[in-house]
Design an enzyme around this catalytic site. Structure first.
Site, PDB file in Angstrom:
ATOM      1  N   ASN A   1       0.805  -1.226   0.000  1.00  0.00           N
ATOM      2  CA  ASN A   1       0.000   0.000   0.000  1.00  0.00           C
ATOM      3  C   ASN A   1       0.834   1.271   0.000  1.00  0.00           C
ATOM      4  O   ASN A   1       0.417   2.299  -0.535  1.00  0.00           O
ATOM      5  CB  ASN A   1      -0.914  -0.021   1.232  1.00  0.00           C
ATOM      6  CG  ASN A   1      -1.430   1.349   1.570  1.00  0.00           C
ATOM      7  OD1 ASN A   1      -2.321   1.864   0.908  1.00  0.00           O
ATOM      8  ND2 ASN A   1      -0.847   1.980   2.585  1.00  0.00           N
TER       9      ASN A   1
ATOM     10  N   TYR B   1       3.633  10.115 -10.388  1.00  0.00           N
ATOM     11  CA  TYR B   1       2.651   9.293  -9.672  1.00  0.00           C
ATOM     12  C   TYR B   1       1.931   8.360 -10.650  1.00  0.00           C
ATOM     13  O   TYR B   1       1.836   7.152 -10.424  1.00  0.00           O
ATOM     14  CB  TYR B   1       1.653  10.201  -8.956  1.00  0.00           C
ATOM     15  CG  TYR B   1       0.606   9.450  -8.174  1.00  0.00           C
ATOM     16  CD1 TYR B   1       0.917   8.865  -6.949  1.00  0.00           C
ATOM     17  CD2 TYR B   1      -0.691   9.311  -8.659  1.00  0.00           C
ATOM     18  CE1 TYR B   1      -0.032   8.159  -6.235  1.00  0.00           C
ATOM     19  CE2 TYR B   1      -1.649   8.609  -7.954  1.00  0.00           C
ATOM     20  CZ  TYR B   1      -1.316   8.035  -6.736  1.00  0.00           C
ATOM     21  OH  TYR B   1      -2.273   7.337  -6.039  1.00  0.00           O
TER      22      TYR B   1
END
Lengths: 436, 246
Positions: free
Chosen positions: B91, B156
């Site tokens: 995560n 990202y």
């Protein structure tokens, strides 16, 4: 955190204080959480240390949380003195007023205390109007005297004033033009002419050396009062306690704020020349028509008294001048030939570096996702962003985004000055290289 | 019987945001939960407190997902404590709201290091045991920004696109050991990159979301708990989008 009730103070700021600013800070990567301040630094919750070259826009001249001031506050509070003195003699404001009058010069006599520089400007305007019976104020174009309605009336920048118009009657004239001043005094018969010794927010405009004296003299000739707004230039910022002391000017009203409270307590002070208070408020009925509940509160006055005694000390001021000289030399030697730099202005530890604007499309506001700023200079904000990433807090001038303001705490060290200038040089090199 | 009873799970980046909520839902479904964090000790303590209330075992480790040795050590310690790791949820991730003009090489590297190399390093540390035991499940947290043409920082988006490829290749490679690898790609959530989006752009985005709202961390974490459970035994190499319908 999930629920709205679980927000911490930083998150609550974004929801309950200024959501738009909070959003902008997050977008521009400037949403660090500062938890401590000491000397010339602000420290985040992660322990990152930022060199503070904004200094609360000149409100922390003696650095953040100096030990001697914290000690003063502790001592003061330990005695449980009254903080407010409604309808009674206030020894704390009395003592501070005496110290300020002594420090500013024998032409001054009384002092009105409020809670900010803006309020102190309001007091100056009101007193000028009450004392002269005239209605309008003359101000200098490019001025910044605060954002309360009266102070705002004296601001020529549309962004700040437009939404709030109509404001007080005012007339604006360019600085350094004696003929224009004379013409305006003649034509408008203003109650006062208000001026900053250095117009910081319009890109660090410093009036010619004799302009202040000439302006004061003309004001007296035409029955107007001369108000000097030293909220930003006062308290040692320019190398003397007050900037006007570097001239032979004698203003009628002197406005102080910001660093008078040592960066800890809010306080504004408006000093009046001899006789002026009685001229404006000279009977029992009118002597309190201009007032402030917390103005002159004991804690703020005690702090201001301590700060004043520190800054007015000649050794302290000599050190400020030495540091200013070093910083100025370093900036000039490393930046004056830089292709991005168009102008350098320094006055003590107050100054600005004006920058040529970038023209590469990828540096456009649109490309950066900030269309709302379209039409404004971009190099200044870009440099602020770059400096922030290197952990230097800097800011542009409010009216002139092409100018990076130079305004460290007066306690800034030689090393900190040199590191700052080196960082500036490297970041300007980066901007220049990426603008090709 | 709870969905993840007798499972031992590791969640990276568990001290805040989605990581913390993932920990919670795994624990609520009966799993022992270990998590790592890089610096937020207070947040980690908060997550641990929350896990203790779930009455399952919990472990926390301060180690960065870019620290290969530290991750190996962490995996070893969890295995010593619990006898193995059945579930890994990759995560940990970061983002910065930077346009390309202002993006430094170091910005690119740090996002890539944490968002994709970190998944590789953690998976490698954990897979050793999973392969030996011939079983396990890995869920990599991707993003809609890695799959669709969205207004998101390039590093990202690139890192999250890489997560999809990483997931597919790894799933193929370790399927022979009865290890499933999937990717969960959320759209904008109440926390995370949505906070770096100007209000007007967020409104525009939500206009196109069928449910007209951002997702919650709980919605994503609840679904993740199902994805890593045995009830989801035939899904492998998949990238599953959870975005309210875009």
């Amino acid at each position: 955190m999930n629920g709205k009730d679980e927000m911490d103070g930083y998150q609550s700021y974004g929801r309950h204080v200024n959501p738009v600013l909070a959003e902008f800070l997050a977008l521009s990567g400037r949403d660090d959480r500062f938890v401590r301040a000491e000397g010339c630094s602000l420290i985040t919750e992660d322990g990152d240390r930022y060199a503070d070259w904004i200094c609360g826009f000149g409100s922390a001249n003696t650095g953040h949380n100096p030990d001697w001031l914290l000690e003063c506050i502790r001592n003061h509070l330990s005695g449980n003195p009254p903080n407010l003195f409604p309808e009674s003699l206030n020894p704390f404001s009395g003592q501070l007023a005496a110290d300020l009058v002594r420090a500013a010069g024998r032409s001054f006599e009384t002092c009105y205390f409020s809670n900010s520089g803006s309020e102190a400007v309001e007091a100056a305007i009101k007193t000028a109007i009450a004392a002269t019976g005239r209605k309008s104020i003359l101000s200098a174009s490019g001025a910044y005297h605060g954002t309360t309605l009266g102070a705002l009336s004296l601001m020529s920048d549309n962004m700040y004033r437009k939404p709030f118009e109509p404001l007080l009657p005012y007339h604006s004239i360019p600085v350094n033009n004696v003929a224009e001043l004379q013409h305006a005094l003649e034509k408008h018969s203003p109650a006062a002419f208000i001026l900053e010794p250095v117009q910081m927010e319009s890109g660090v405009r410093i009036p010619a050396s004799d302009y202040l004296r000439q302006a004061a003299s003309l004001c007296h000739d035409y029955g107007a009062l001369m108000i000097l707004d030293e909220v930003q230039t006062g308290m040692g910022r320019t190398g003397t306690l007050f900037a006007f002391q570097q001239t032979t000017t004698l203003p009628d009203i002197l406005v102080l704020g910001k660093s008078l409270g040592g960066g800890l307590l809010p306080i504004g002070a408006t000093l009046f020349r001899e006789g002026l208070f009685r001229q404006a408020y000279g009977n029992y009925l009118s002597c309190e028509i201009n007032n402030s509940t917390f103005g002159g509160n004991a804690l703020s006055c005690r702090v201001a008294q301590e700060v004043l005694s520190r800054i007015a000390n000649e050794d302290f001021l000599r050190e400020v001048r030495n540091r200013a000289e070093l910083l100025s030399q370093s900036i000039h030697s490393k930046l004056h030939n830089h292709p991005m730099v168009s102008r350098i202005k320094m006055c003590g530890l107050l100054g600005g570096i004006t920058l040529h604007d970038v023209d590469h499309p990828w540096f456009s506001w649109k490309h950066l996702g900030l269309e709302a700023f379209e039409g404004r200079p971009i190099t200044g904000p870009l440099l602020v962003h770059r400096m922030y990433r290197r952990r230097f807090l800097t800011q542009i001038c409010a009216h002139d985004w092409s100018t990076l303001r130079i305004e460290p705490p007066l306690t800034v060290s030689e090393t900190q000055c040199l590191e700052f200038v080196d960082a500036l040089r490297e970041e300007l090199d980066w901007i220049h290289a990426n603008n090709q | 019987m709870k969905l993840l009873e007798q499972n031992r799970a590791l969640v990276t980046g568990g001290s805040r945001g989605l990581g913390r909520v993932l920990c919670k839902h795994l624990a609520l479904q009966g799993a022992n939960v270990a998590f790592n964090y890089s610096s937020d000790s207070d947040g980690a303590a908060e997550t641990l407190r929350m896990l203790e209330q779930c009455e399952t075992s919990a472990l926390s480790f301060q180690v960065s997902v870019t620290d290969a040795n530290g991750l190996n050590q962490m995996a070893k310690e969890i295995e010593q404590a619990w006898g193995g790791i059945d579930i890994l949820i990759n995560n940990a991730g970061i983002s910065q709201p930077l346009p390309i003009a202002l993006m430094e090489e170091s910005d690119w590297d740090s996002v890539m290091d944490i968002n994709i190399k970190g998944q590789f390093l953690t998976a490698r540390a954990v897979l050793r045991g999973m392969i030996r035991r011939k079983g396990g499940c890995i869920l990599n947290i991707g993003s809609l920004a890695g799959l669709r043409l969205l207004e998101a920082p390039i590093h990202y988006s690139a890192s999250k696109a890489a997560v999809k490829g990483f997931t597919e290749a790894l799933s193929k490679e370790v399927a022979r050991y009865n290890i499933r690898v999937n990717c969960l790609a959320p759209g904008l959530l109440e926390e995370g990159v949505a906070q770096n989006l100007p209000e007007h752009r967020l409104r525009e985005y939500l206009k196109h979301v069928a449910l007209h709202r951002k997702g919650t961390l709980d919605e994503v974490a609840r679904f993740a708990a199902f994805l890593v459970s045995d009830r989801n035994s035939y899904m492998n190499g998949a990238t599953v989008i959870i975005d309210g319908g875009l």
